[in-house]
Design an enzyme around this catalytic site. Structure first.
Site, PDB file in Angstrom:
ATOM      1  N   ILE A  81       0.861  -1.196   0.000  1.00  0.00           N
ATOM      2  CA  ILE A  81       0.000   0.000   0.000  1.00  0.00           C
ATOM      3  C   ILE A  81       0.890   1.236   0.000  1.00  0.00           C
ATOM      4  O   ILE A  81       1.706   1.406   0.888  1.00  0.00           O
ATOM      5  CB  ILE A  81      -0.923   0.049   1.241  1.00  0.00           C
ATOM      6  CG1 ILE A  81      -1.818  -1.188   1.317  1.00  0.00           C
ATOM      7  CG2 ILE A  81      -1.801   1.311   1.190  1.00  0.00           C
ATOM      8  CD1 ILE A  81      -2.681  -1.245   2.581  1.00  0.00           C
ATOM      9  N   HIS A  82       0.715   2.081  -0.998  1.00  0.00           N
ATOM     10  CA  HIS A  82       1.424   3.370  -1.016  1.00  0.00           C
ATOM     11  C   HIS A  82       0.529   4.347  -1.748  1.00  0.00           C
ATOM     12  O   HIS A  82      -0.513   3.971  -2.267  1.00  0.00           O
ATOM     13  CB  HIS A  82       2.814   3.241  -1.654  1.00  0.00           C
ATOM     14  CG  HIS A  82       2.784   2.698  -3.042  1.00  0.00           C
ATOM     15  ND1 HIS A  82       2.689   3.494  -4.153  1.00  0.00           N
ATOM     16  CD2 HIS A  82       2.793   1.428  -3.491  1.00  0.00           C
ATOM     17  CE1 HIS A  82       2.653   2.734  -5.238  1.00  0.00           C
ATOM     18  NE2 HIS A  82       2.713   1.486  -4.855  1.00  0.00           N
ATOM     19  N   GLY A  83       0.890   5.610  -1.787  1.00  0.00           N
ATOM     20  CA  GLY A  83       0.034   6.671  -2.303  1.00  0.00           C
ATOM     21  C   GLY A  83      -0.711   6.340  -3.577  1.00  0.00           C
ATOM     22  O   GLY A  83      -1.923   6.489  -3.667  1.00  0.00           O
ATOM     23  N   ALA A 100      -3.164   3.398  -3.069  1.00  0.00           N
ATOM     24  CA  ALA A 100      -4.216   3.767  -2.128  1.00  0.00           C
ATOM     25  C   ALA A 100      -5.247   4.687  -2.765  1.00  0.00           C
ATOM     26  O   ALA A 100      -6.438   4.458  -2.645  1.00  0.00           O
ATOM     27  CB  ALA A 100      -3.602   4.423  -0.897  1.00  0.00           C
TER      28      ALA A 100
END
Length: 166
Positions: free
Chosen positions: A15-17, A20
């Site tokens: 999960i990262h920017g 997400a």
């Protein structure tokens, strides 16, 4: 009925920017499931990944075994989920255990010694190639895109061009 898998993605950042926000909006998911035996044992990483989930979207870190169990659980019937994996080996394990996937998005696999870069954000070794080949043999589309608006590129075609497959 089973859970509604809107996106299965391999990205070793999990999960990262980008994932997400962009992917969750584009797919209309309700929940992100990070599928990793290693991360499931690591309380700090689990906590950090839960913090990285976008507002209004629940996230959980589960083992491969747990995903296979909840995949058939009525509690998840029709739930729109995104599955995130760090490796193709984990994807292959859940597919071989009966989880149905039509397509896998490959977002990022970082370079490390012994791996060959096939795009500027995907590096594979022999084991990865073998796992991808098995996923391909089972009829699963393997597509490369960092974000939904990118043009889909076929991983198998790319690996053939790189003479990594017969």
């Amino acid at each position: 009925m089973v859970m509604d898998i809107k996106l299965a993605r391999i990205d070793d950042r999990l999960i990262h920017g980008q994932v997400a926000t962009v992917w969750s909006k584009a797919t209309g998911i309700e929940r992100i499931l990070v599928v990793s035996d290693d991360v499931a044992k690591d309380e700090l990483r689990k906590f950090l990944l839960k913090q990285a989930a976008p507002p209004g979207i629940k996230s959980n870190v589960v083992t491969k075994k747990k995903l296979v169990e909840v995949y058939h659980d009525q509690l998840f019937d029709g739930m729109k989920v995104m599955l995130l994996f760090a490796t193709p080996k984990d994807v292959l394990a859940i597919v071989n255990a009966g989880v149905k996937l039509d397509s896998v998005n490959i977002g990022g696999m970082r370079f490390s010694p012994g791996k060959k870069m096939i795009t500027n954000f995907i590096s594979v070794d022999g084991e990865d190639v073998a796992d991808f080949e098995q996923l391909h043999q089972s009829g699963i589309e393997l597509e490369i895109r960092q974000v939904p608006n990118d043009r889909k590129n076929n991983l198998i075609s790319l690996m053939q061009k790189e003479k990594m497959l017969n």
